[in-house]
Design a protein around this motif. Structure first.
Motif, PDB file in Angstrom:
ATOM      1  N   THR A   1      45.651   5.832  15.489  1.00 29.58           N
ATOM      2  CA  THR A   1      47.035   4.189  15.423  1.00 29.58           C
ATOM      3  C   THR A   1      45.421   3.720  15.541  1.00 29.58           C
TER       4      THR A   1
ATOM      5  N   ASP B   1      52.413   6.373   9.659  1.00 32.79           N
ATOM      6  CA  ASP B   1      52.283   7.615   8.504  1.00 32.79           C
ATOM      7  C   ASP B   1      51.291   8.078   9.028  1.00 32.79           C
ATOM      8  N   ALA B   2      50.111   7.300   9.658  1.00 27.13           N
ATOM      9  CA  ALA B   2      49.246   8.496  10.084  1.00 27.13           C
ATOM     10  C   ALA B   2      49.495   9.548  11.085  1.00 27.13           C
TER      11      ALA B   2
ATOM     12  N   PRO C   1      48.193   7.172   4.218  1.00 26.42           N
ATOM     13  CA  PRO C   1      49.147   6.568   5.009  1.00 26.42           C
ATOM     14  C   PRO C   1      49.423   4.795   4.999  1.00 26.42           C
ATOM     15  N   ALA C   2      50.534   4.614   4.518  1.00 23.04           N
ATOM     16  CA  ALA C   2      51.007   2.817   4.184  1.00 23.04           C
ATOM     17  C   ALA C   2      50.912   2.401   5.820  1.00 23.04           C
ATOM     18  N   THR C   3      50.819   3.045   6.641  1.00 24.40           N
ATOM     19  CA  THR C   3      51.058   2.914   8.782  1.00 24.40           C
ATOM     20  C   THR C   3      50.493   3.381   9.622  1.00 24.40           C
TER      21      THR C   3
ATOM     22  N   THR D   1      51.983  10.836  12.112  1.00 25.12           N
ATOM     23  CA  THR D   1      53.218  11.924  11.548  1.00 25.12           C
ATOM     24  C   THR D   1      51.994  12.956  10.783  1.00 25.12           C
ATOM     25  N   GLN D   2      51.279  11.898   9.544  1.00 28.31           N
ATOM     26  CA  GLN D   2      50.055  13.171   9.547  1.00 28.31           C
ATOM     27  C   GLN D   2      49.804  13.914  10.502  1.00 28.31           C
TER      28      GLN D   2
END
Length: 145
Positions: free
Chosen positions: A63, A34-35, A29-31, A37-38
Motif C-alpha cells: 500500500t 488493486d495492488a 494496478p490503478a490503486t 489484491t494482486q
C-alpha cells in the motif's frame, strides 16, 4: 526492469511484460487496493501457509509503495509481486528518479503524513532503489514466516 507499457492489455498497460508464458502479466494496478489484491492472489497461488501478521505487514508495504508512487512519483510505471524462498518481493516503479525522503517527525499536529517510508523501511527485510530511464524502481523483500 524492462519496459513498463505494452499493448496486450486495454490501454496498453501491463505490469511486467517479461513474465513467463506460464504466468501472464497482471494489469498495472490503478490503486493501492488493486495492488493489494494482486499480492493476495500471488500468496494464494503458492498454496503455502503464511504468518498472518507477516501478510498484513506485506500488504501495508505494498500500500505504501504504490500510494507513494501515485502521489509523489508521477504515477505508477510498473508493479510486480512474487514469492521466492519464503519471501514476498514487491517491486514498484514510478516516474520520479528521486529516492524517498526520510523525514524526522515534526511536533504533533503540524504535519499529516510522511510516515509511510519509515514504515516500509522498518517492515522490509531488504530494500533496493534503482534508477531507470526517468524514474526509480523500489523493491522490497518481506519475510512471510
Amino acid at each position: 526492469m524492462g519496459r513498463s507499457r505494452g499493448n496486450d492489455e486495454p490501454g496498453g498497460r501491463t505490469a511486467r511484460p517479461e513474465a513467463s508464458p506460464a504466468t501472464p502479466p497482471a494489469p498495472l494496478p490503478a490503486t493501492a487496493a488493486d495492488a493489494r489484491t494482486q499480492v493476495a492472489a500471488v500468496l494464494q497461488r503458492t498454496g503455502l501457509p503464511w504468518d498472518p501478521r507477516a501478510v498484513t505487514d506485506a500488504l501495508m508495504v505494498t500500500t505504501e509503495l504504490v500510494t507513494n508512487a501515485i502521489r509523489h512519483g508521477g504515477g505508477l510505471a510498473a508493479f510486480h509481486a512474487d514469492v521466492h524462498e519464503g519471501a514476498l518481493r514487491v517491486s514498484v516503479a514510478d516516474h520520479d528518479p528521486r529516492p524517498p525522503i526520510t523525514r524526522t517527525s515534526p511536533p504533533a499536529g503540524s504535519r499529516i503524513g510522511g510516515y509511510g517510508w519509515p514504515l516500509v523501511q522498518s517492515l522490509a527485510a531488504r530494500l533496493t532503489i534503482t534508477e531507470h530511464g526517468g524514474g526509480k524502481l523500489i523493491t522490497a523483500d518481506l519475510k512471510l514466516h
